[in-house]
Design a protein around this motif. Sequence first.
Motif, PDB file in Angstrom:
ATOM      1  N   ALA A  37      -9.676  -4.964  14.723  1.00 37.63           N
ATOM      2  CA  ALA A  37      -9.829  -3.534  14.418  1.00 37.63           C
ATOM      3  C   ALA A  37     -11.059  -3.263  13.554  1.00 37.63           C
ATOM      4  O   ALA A  37     -11.689  -2.211  13.672  1.00 37.63           O
ATOM      5  CB  ALA A  37      -8.570  -3.014  13.732  1.00 37.63           C
ATOM      6  N   ALA A  42     -13.868   3.507  16.377  1.00 33.18           N
ATOM      7  CA  ALA A  42     -12.717   4.353  16.734  1.00 33.18           C
ATOM      8  C   ALA A  42     -12.802   4.862  18.169  1.00 33.18           C
ATOM      9  O   ALA A  42     -11.790   4.941  18.868  1.00 33.18           O
ATOM     10  CB  ALA A  42     -12.623   5.518  15.742  1.00 33.18           C
ATOM     11  N   TYR A  45     -11.778   2.293  21.793  1.00 33.86           N
ATOM     12  CA  TYR A  45     -10.505   1.649  22.157  1.00 33.86           C
ATOM     13  C   TYR A  45     -10.146   1.809  23.633  1.00 33.86           C
ATOM     14  O   TYR A  45      -9.635   0.872  24.254  1.00 33.86           O
ATOM     15  CB  TYR A  45      -9.366   2.122  21.249  1.00 33.86           C
ATOM     16  N   GLU A  46     -10.431   3.002  24.204  1.00 36.59           N
ATOM     17  CA  GLU A  46     -10.115   3.177  25.635  1.00 36.59           C
ATOM     18  C   GLU A  46     -10.856   2.148  26.478  1.00 36.59           C
ATOM     19  O   GLU A  46     -10.279   1.525  27.380  1.00 36.59           O
ATOM     20  CB  GLU A  46     -10.461   4.595  26.090  1.00 36.59           C
ATOM     21  N   GLU A  48     -12.053  -0.734  25.430  1.00 39.34           N
ATOM     22  CA  GLU A  48     -11.542  -2.071  25.108  1.00 39.34           C
ATOM     23  C   GLU A  48     -10.280  -2.375  25.909  1.00 39.34           C
ATOM     24  O   GLU A  48     -10.115  -3.468  26.463  1.00 39.34           O
ATOM     25  CB  GLU A  48     -11.240  -2.180  23.609  1.00 39.34           C
ATOM     26  N   VAL A  67      -4.424  -2.263  14.988  1.00 43.07           N
ATOM     27  CA  VAL A  67      -4.811  -1.241  15.958  1.00 43.07           C
ATOM     28  C   VAL A  67      -4.090   0.079  15.660  1.00 43.07           C
ATOM     29  O   VAL A  67      -4.603   1.149  15.984  1.00 43.07           O
ATOM     30  CB  VAL A  67      -4.511  -1.732  17.396  1.00 43.07           C
ATOM     31  N   TRP A  73      -7.090   2.383  16.327  1.00 45.11           N
ATOM     32  CA  TRP A  73      -7.202   3.417  17.358  1.00 45.11           C
ATOM     33  C   TRP A  73      -6.580   4.719  16.865  1.00 45.11           C
ATOM     34  O   TRP A  73      -7.142   5.792  16.962  1.00 45.11           O
ATOM     35  CB  TRP A  73      -6.480   2.928  18.615  1.00 45.11           C
ATOM     36  N   ARG A  74      -5.390   4.593  16.337  1.00 42.40           N
ATOM     37  CA  ARG A  74      -4.646   5.764  15.892  1.00 42.40           C
ATOM     38  C   ARG A  74      -3.745   5.322  14.739  1.00 42.40           C
ATOM     39  O   ARG A  74      -3.179   4.240  14.781  1.00 42.40           O
ATOM     40  CB  ARG A  74      -3.784   6.280  17.041  1.00 42.40           C
ATOM     41  N   ILE A  95       0.246   6.208  23.783  1.00 43.64           N
ATOM     42  CA  ILE A  95      -1.103   6.711  24.024  1.00 43.64           C
ATOM     43  C   ILE A  95      -1.125   7.415  25.382  1.00 43.64           C
ATOM     44  O   ILE A  95      -1.654   8.510  25.531  1.00 43.64           O
ATOM     45  CB  ILE A  95      -2.118   5.539  24.048  1.00 43.64           C
TER      46      ILE A  95
END
Lengths: 290, 290
Positions: A37, A42, A45-46, A48, A67, A73-74, A95
């Motif tokens: 992380a 930020a 992530y999509e 990744e 993560v 990510w969130r 997600i």
Amino acid sequence: MVKMGPFIAVDWGTTNRRAFRIEDGNVVATERDDRGAANVAAGDYEAEVAGIRNRLGDLPMLLAGMVGSNIGWRSVPYVAAPAGLTDVAAALERIDDRTAIVPGLSYRDGLHADVMRGEEVQLLGAVVAGLVPSDATLCQPGTHCKWATLQAGAILSFTTAMTGELFALLRAHGVLSRQLGHPVEPGAAFLEGVAEGAKRDLAASLFAIRARGVLGIADDVHAASFASGLLIGADTAARIMPGEAVHVLADPALGALYASAIDALGGTSHHIDSQAAFMAGITRIQELAA
Amino acid sequence: MVKMGPFIAVDWGTTNRRAFRIEDGNVVATERDDRGAANVAAGDYEAEVAGIRNRLGDLPMLLAGMVGSNIGWRSVPYVAAPAGLTDVAAALERIDDRTAIVPGLSYRDGLHADVMRGEEVQLLGAVVAGLVPSDATLCQPGTHCKWATLQAGAILSFTTAMTGELFALLRAHGVLSRQLGHPVEPGAAFLEGVAEGAKRDLAASLFAIRARGVLGIADDVHAASFASGLLIGADTAARIMPGEAVHVLADPALGALYASAIDALGGTSHHIDSQAAFMAGITRIQELAA
């Protein structure tokens, strides 16, 4: 038990990341890299996650660890302990319809407060895997060592000790750093450190490392082992009761040091396969979420 | 008492140096600079001492502190505690017939070992100055906090806790550093830290600072005060017994923090003028050496 299709589990830590393709509870493919992380922006992530699906399969994914933190990510809210895998599965952060983040746990007892992210999967999974009893004390050493009390298979309470981080800070900076360059080894110096650490007087015991060196009482070649014993001994002495069984989830080297301290301070250590525990925990979460 | 001529005393620390011209027990001239032992090359001490004599008078000199260490002018053997000013004066390291270095003290009790250089003059001088009883507990806070048990005016035993250094390391490096930037203040957060510190479980209590921040239990504006309370509380709780009087030799700000922790943990703190203690101690050594 629900018949479950294959899925991808990711143990997404601060510095490293490990992904597993799991079919019928078995790992059939895995990858490990340094895209932790702290090393993923930020907004990335999509991409990744798409990359992991390209390599391991276009499957549902469960992501655990940092993560789900404010550097990930969130930021996923913590589930308050006591909590078991059912609570964790019920609080998954979705997600999209086939990608979810496992929440961490929080704990509070008066002035003391604590948090974990990712370790809960291993700790709770150890029971599912049949590696530890459903009432047990677990220890997961590391930079921030986690100690958990399990009751009926749930985490009743837990404590994090920044034992590994303190050792790293003292080795890199400050008055002791010149003495602590040698490797840490189990043995007499480590156990002397454990005995000194059991006094739970860390700031004074640490200075004694300097005094022992200056006075020629101890050779600096053993100072790092003594210091490690001191820190791990103080951590362990604050946590266990005589006769207590402690299940240690760690790599062999660090696990052996904690086991040695636990045994020296009157406990009984048991080594647990932490990857098997993670696999059992994440598979159960996936079943519960199905 | 021997009639004694004027002399120069130097409190020569690691980073700073303070020199005093003393006549009849009174300071008649003084200077302070950053020419501590860490900033003076081994070959430069003769010139440094000549410079002090040029400025303060061509007089006998007594040098105390890190000037007598392996980073100073000459490594002077420690005097083993229990030790009083007579023992210290008898072990002066004479550079020439009018320049001498005051030895430090060592202490050993089983696995624990300890050393001091320079603090012994203040601690023992406090009794000579009539500022503390001849049987007393003294505390000299700092980067390396010294706690000494005095009996019949001599140092019976002592403990150094690297409390200030741990705070500085945590503030500059590692996971807590972002939270610890605010100034330390006495008050509610500091006292909460003292109460948590009294559990003597430093590595876990420190991690709680992060958890308290992450969970929104405590505002980070108070984190440094809480951390300072934690470290000073753990140090103090390991040292004092309920009802114990502790004489604190420190600058007002740091002294007030230790006094607050001592009082909160059931002791009674007394503030001592550390410069008056140094002056009385070094003057007595000069008398004994005459």
